[in-house]
Motif scaffolding. Sequence first.
Motif, PDB file in Angstrom:
ATOM      1  N   UNK A 187       6.365   7.751  -5.504  1.00 30.42           N
ATOM      2  CA  UNK A 187       6.197   7.739  -4.042  1.00 30.42           C
ATOM      3  C   UNK A 187       6.441   6.345  -3.494  1.00 30.42           C
ATOM      4  N   UNK A 188       6.822   6.229  -2.241  1.00 34.22           N
ATOM      5  CA  UNK A 188       7.100   4.915  -1.657  1.00 34.22           C
ATOM      6  C   UNK A 188       5.892   3.987  -1.669  1.00 34.22           C
ATOM      7  N   UNK A 189       6.185   2.715  -1.833  1.00 29.39           N
ATOM      8  CA  UNK A 189       5.192   1.654  -1.709  1.00 29.39           C
ATOM      9  C   UNK A 189       5.651   0.753  -0.565  1.00 29.39           C
ATOM     10  N   UNK A 190       4.754   0.486   0.363  1.00 25.94           N
ATOM     11  CA  UNK A 190       5.093  -0.322   1.536  1.00 25.94           C
ATOM     12  C   UNK A 190       4.625  -1.764   1.321  1.00 25.94           C
ATOM     13  N   UNK A 191       5.508  -2.693   1.651  1.00 26.83           N
ATOM     14  CA  UNK A 191       5.219  -4.120   1.503  1.00 26.83           C
ATOM     15  C   UNK A 191       5.242  -4.769   2.890  1.00 26.83           C
ATOM     16  N   UNK A 193       6.892  -8.496   8.767  1.00 25.41           N
ATOM     17  CA  UNK A 193       7.985  -7.667   8.264  1.00 25.41           C
ATOM     18  C   UNK A 193       7.412  -6.632   7.301  1.00 25.41           C
ATOM     19  N   UNK A 194       7.945  -5.437   7.360  1.00 22.86           N
ATOM     20  CA  UNK A 194       7.492  -4.341   6.494  1.00 22.86           C
ATOM     21  C   UNK A 194       8.710  -3.657   5.909  1.00 22.86           C
ATOM     22  N   UNK A 195       8.674  -3.430   4.616  1.00 19.35           N
ATOM     23  CA  UNK A 195       9.736  -2.647   3.991  1.00 19.35           C
ATOM     24  C   UNK A 195       9.125  -1.754   2.914  1.00 19.35           C
ATOM     25  N   UNK A 196       9.849  -0.722   2.565  1.00 23.39           N
ATOM     26  CA  UNK A 196       9.362   0.252   1.577  1.00 23.39           C
ATOM     27  C   UNK A 196      10.315   0.308   0.397  1.00 23.39           C
ATOM     28  N   UNK A 197       9.766   0.602  -0.760  1.00 22.31           N
ATOM     29  CA  UNK A 197      10.582   0.832  -1.945  1.00 22.31           C
ATOM     30  C   UNK A 197       9.949   1.959  -2.764  1.00 22.31           C
ATOM     31  N   UNK A 213       0.823  -1.197   0.000  1.00 23.51           N
ATOM     32  CA  UNK A 213       0.000   0.000   0.000  1.00 23.51           C
ATOM     33  C   UNK A 213       0.857   1.247   0.000  1.00 23.51           C
ATOM     34  N   UNK A 214       0.247   2.394  -0.274  1.00 22.02           N
ATOM     35  CA  UNK A 214       1.001   3.644  -0.329  1.00 22.02           C
ATOM     36  C   UNK A 214       1.419   4.155   1.044  1.00 22.02           C
ATOM     37  N   UNK A 215       0.836   3.590   2.093  1.00 22.20           N
ATOM     38  CA  UNK A 215       1.178   3.989   3.458  1.00 22.20           C
ATOM     39  C   UNK A 215       1.454   2.732   4.292  1.00 22.20           C
ATOM     40  N   UNK A 216       2.337   2.885   5.254  1.00 21.11           N
ATOM     41  CA  UNK A 216       2.722   1.738   6.073  1.00 21.11           C
ATOM     42  C   UNK A 216       1.526   1.149   6.823  1.00 21.11           C
ATOM     43  N   UNK A 217       0.718   2.013   7.394  1.00 17.87           N
ATOM     44  CA  UNK A 217      -0.430   1.543   8.166  1.00 17.87           C
ATOM     45  C   UNK A 217      -1.392   0.760   7.282  1.00 17.87           C
ATOM     46  N   UNK A 218      -1.586   1.231   6.070  1.00 13.95           N
ATOM     47  CA  UNK A 218      -2.504   0.553   5.158  1.00 13.95           C
ATOM     48  C   UNK A 218      -1.987  -0.840   4.800  1.00 13.95           C
ATOM     49  N   UNK A 219      -0.696  -0.955   4.555  1.00 14.03           N
ATOM     50  CA  UNK A 219      -0.124  -2.256   4.215  1.00 14.03           C
ATOM     51  C   UNK A 219      -0.218  -3.223   5.392  1.00 14.03           C
TER      52      UNK A 219
END
Length: 221
Positions: A85-89, A70-74, A31-37
């Motif tokens: 913009x960052x995408x959070x996985x 686990x959460x990471x962004x790219x 998702x576009x935000x960490x919380x959403x992912x």
Amino acid sequence: MSDVIITVRGEHELRIAPERATVHLNIRAEGPQRVAAVDEVTRLAEPVRQSIVDRKDAETVVEWSSTRMTVHAERPWNADGRQLAPVYHATIAFTATFPDPSELSLWVSDVSLRDGVEVGIVDWQLTPETRTRLERDVAAGAVSVAVARAEAYAAALGLDSVVPLEVADLGLISRQESAPQPKMLMRSAAFAMDSAGSSGMVYEAEDIIVSATVEARFQAA
């Protein structure tokens, strides 16, 4: 003829059907935000977790585990070479161990249809009790092969008997270095899709091979 020293190698293996199968799978969301992912992967993982718990209660799963999320962004690039913009996985991993391959196949066929589920490898295993027993049996079998070979060499030389001087794991006599213990060789699972091309999976495990190799030195007279 004077005494002769005979050094031989003995090998033995046994094949047995696996008694357990551990499947690895990941639940992924982005998702576009960490919380959403995080919220999305939690939502997707919950029914999978509950299905494992239900099977554990029904004793069709012997054990299971789940890793921390686990959460990471790219930041992906578009066709024009501009960084977006960052995408959070977010990922949650599960393992579940089944004593029955047919139950494993049914469960994987079900959960693989769910959003965000990625089915990974299947590890085929023996119970610790069976593994210990087979390792003992193949070690004894390897020694018996070594004795038979030494006796055959002695007979070819016209000698009547052999007396063991040394017995060791492979490499310990010839090279004086550490060598592997009795080992298990496990083959990958095969799976099939039905004629309609759906994701129904049928796991067919090949036998596990438990083998041992020893070196032995005998005095023949």
